[in-house]
Design a protein around this motif. Structure first.
Motif, short mmCIF file in Angstrom:
data_model
loop_
_atom_site.label_atom_id
_atom_site.label_comp_id
_atom_site.label_asym_id
_atom_site.label_seq_id
_atom_site.Cartn_x
_atom_site.Cartn_y
_atom_site.Cartn_z
N PRO A 1 26.06 41.58 43.94
CA PRO A 1 27.30 42.35 43.88
C PRO A 1 28.45 41.66 43.16
O PRO A 1 29.45 42.30 42.85
N GLY A 2 28.28 40.33 42.89
CA GLY A 2 29.38 39.61 42.26
C GLY A 2 30.51 39.38 43.26
O GLY A 2 30.23 39.19 44.44
N PRO A 3 31.79 39.38 42.87
CA PRO A 3 32.24 39.73 41.52
C PRO A 3 31.96 38.64 40.51
O PRO A 3 31.81 37.49 40.87
N LEU A 4 31.90 39.04 39.25
CA LEU A 4 31.62 38.15 38.14
C LEU A 4 32.84 38.17 37.22
O LEU A 4 33.26 39.25 36.80
N SER A 5 33.38 37.00 36.94
CA SER A 5 34.56 36.90 36.08
C SER A 5 34.22 36.01 34.89
O SER A 5 33.75 34.89 35.09
N VAL A 6 34.45 36.51 33.68
CA VAL A 6 34.12 35.75 32.47
C VAL A 6 35.27 35.84 31.49
O VAL A 6 36.07 36.78 31.54
N PRO A 7 35.38 34.89 30.57
CA PRO A 7 36.41 34.98 29.53
C PRO A 7 35.96 35.92 28.42
O PRO A 7 34.75 36.13 28.20
N GLU A 8 36.91 36.49 27.75
CA GLU A 8 36.62 37.38 26.62
C GLU A 8 35.74 36.66 25.60
O GLU A 8 35.94 35.48 25.30
N GLY A 9 34.73 37.37 25.10
CA GLY A 9 33.82 36.80 24.12
C GLY A 9 32.56 36.20 24.72
O GLY A 9 31.62 35.88 23.98
N ALA A 10 32.51 36.06 26.02
CA ALA A 10 31.34 35.46 26.67
C ALA A 10 30.16 36.42 26.66
O ALA A 10 30.31 37.64 26.49
N ILE A 11 28.97 35.84 26.83
CA ILE A 11 27.76 36.64 27.02
C ILE A 11 27.58 36.84 28.53
O ILE A 11 27.61 35.89 29.30
N VAL A 12 27.39 38.09 28.91
CA VAL A 12 27.24 38.43 30.32
C VAL A 12 25.80 38.83 30.59
O VAL A 12 25.19 39.57 29.80
N SER A 13 25.27 38.36 31.70
CA SER A 13 23.92 38.72 32.13
C SER A 13 23.99 39.35 33.51
O SER A 13 24.50 38.75 34.45
N LEU A 14 23.51 40.58 33.62
CA LEU A 14 23.49 41.30 34.89
C LEU A 14 22.03 41.60 35.23
O LEU A 14 21.24 41.95 34.34
N ASN A 15 21.67 41.49 36.49
CA ASN A 15 20.26 41.57 36.86
C ASN A 15 20.02 42.41 38.09
O ASN A 15 20.88 42.52 38.97
#
Lengths: 111, 115
Positions: free
Chosen positions: A8-22
């Motif tokens: 469920p996250g939450p997932l926080s990333v900086p702009e431009g990052a590669i995100v992986s959701l599973n």
């Protein structure tokens, strides 16, 4: 055990990052796999749709299905603040219309 | 094409009261679904209609929930009496058919709060 499990996250990333959701699932009868994006106070909208195993790419989004491991993924390249939303995996059997959803991963992309 | 219309957008009721939600699917979509989405969870199917017939209502709490789709177009979902655990977003979706390769279009949902 739930049929479909999603972190469920939450997932926080900086702009431009590669995100992986599973997501993982337990029912080997699932044949059709989808990813939905849900903005706050909106209904889910279909993002990616994959049949059986393999990869599918659409712009910055790539969906992967590994039926042998009962595991599906969504990758987002060059993530943007507009990608901030909840991402829901969903799947269905070969026949019939019932979609089984994961609980959703909340993603925040920071400028 | 117009999307799936739902009303009302928000509803607050006291427990044991009744409430009804309305859905107008995309024109020509034969299949209509009602989903319940509790906060922090994925949507769960309550009932599926094919035209005006019920295809799947196995997860509908029939002692308090009812749904109808008269004339195979718009649909109404009713809860009577409501319980606190019914607080959720009720999503309506429609698709051209029920086969596995048909995509769904969701409405924005009705957010129900039972106090």
């Amino acid at each position: 055990q739930k049929e479909v499990e999603q972190d469920p996250g939450p997932l926080s990333v900086p702009e431009g990052a590669i995100v992986s959701l599973n997501c993982t699932y337990s029912n080997s009868a699932f044949q059709y796999f989808m990813w939905y994006r849900q903005y706050s106070r909106k209904g889910p909208e279909l993002l990616m749709y994959t049949y059986s195993s393999g990869n599918k790419e659409d712009g910055r989004f790539t969906a992967q299905v590994d039926k042998s491991s009962k595991y599906i993924s969504l990758f987002i390249r060059d993530s943007q603040p507009s990608d901030s939303a909840t991402y829901l995996c969903a799947m269905r059997r070969n026949q019939g219309g019932k979609l089984i959803f994961g609980q959703g991963t909340e993603l925040s992309v920071k400028p | 094409e117009a999307g799936v219309a739902q009303s009302p957008r928000y509803k607050i009721i006291e427990k044991r009261q009744s409430v009804a939600f309305w859905c107008n699917p995309i024109s020509g979509h034969a299949t209509l679904y009602w989903y319940q989405q509790i906060l922090g969870q994925g949507p769960k199917l309550l009932i599926q209609f094919q035209n005006n017939g019920v295809v799947d209502d196995s997860q509908l709490p029939k002692d308090r929930f009812s749904a109808e789709r008269l004339k195979g177009v718009d649909s109404t979902l009713k809860i009577q009496p409501a319980k606190l655990e019914d607080s959720a977003v009720y999503l309506c979706a429609s698709s051209l058919g029920a086969g596995a390769n048909y995509g769904y279009t969701f409405g924005s949902g009705t957010r129900l709060t039972v106090v």
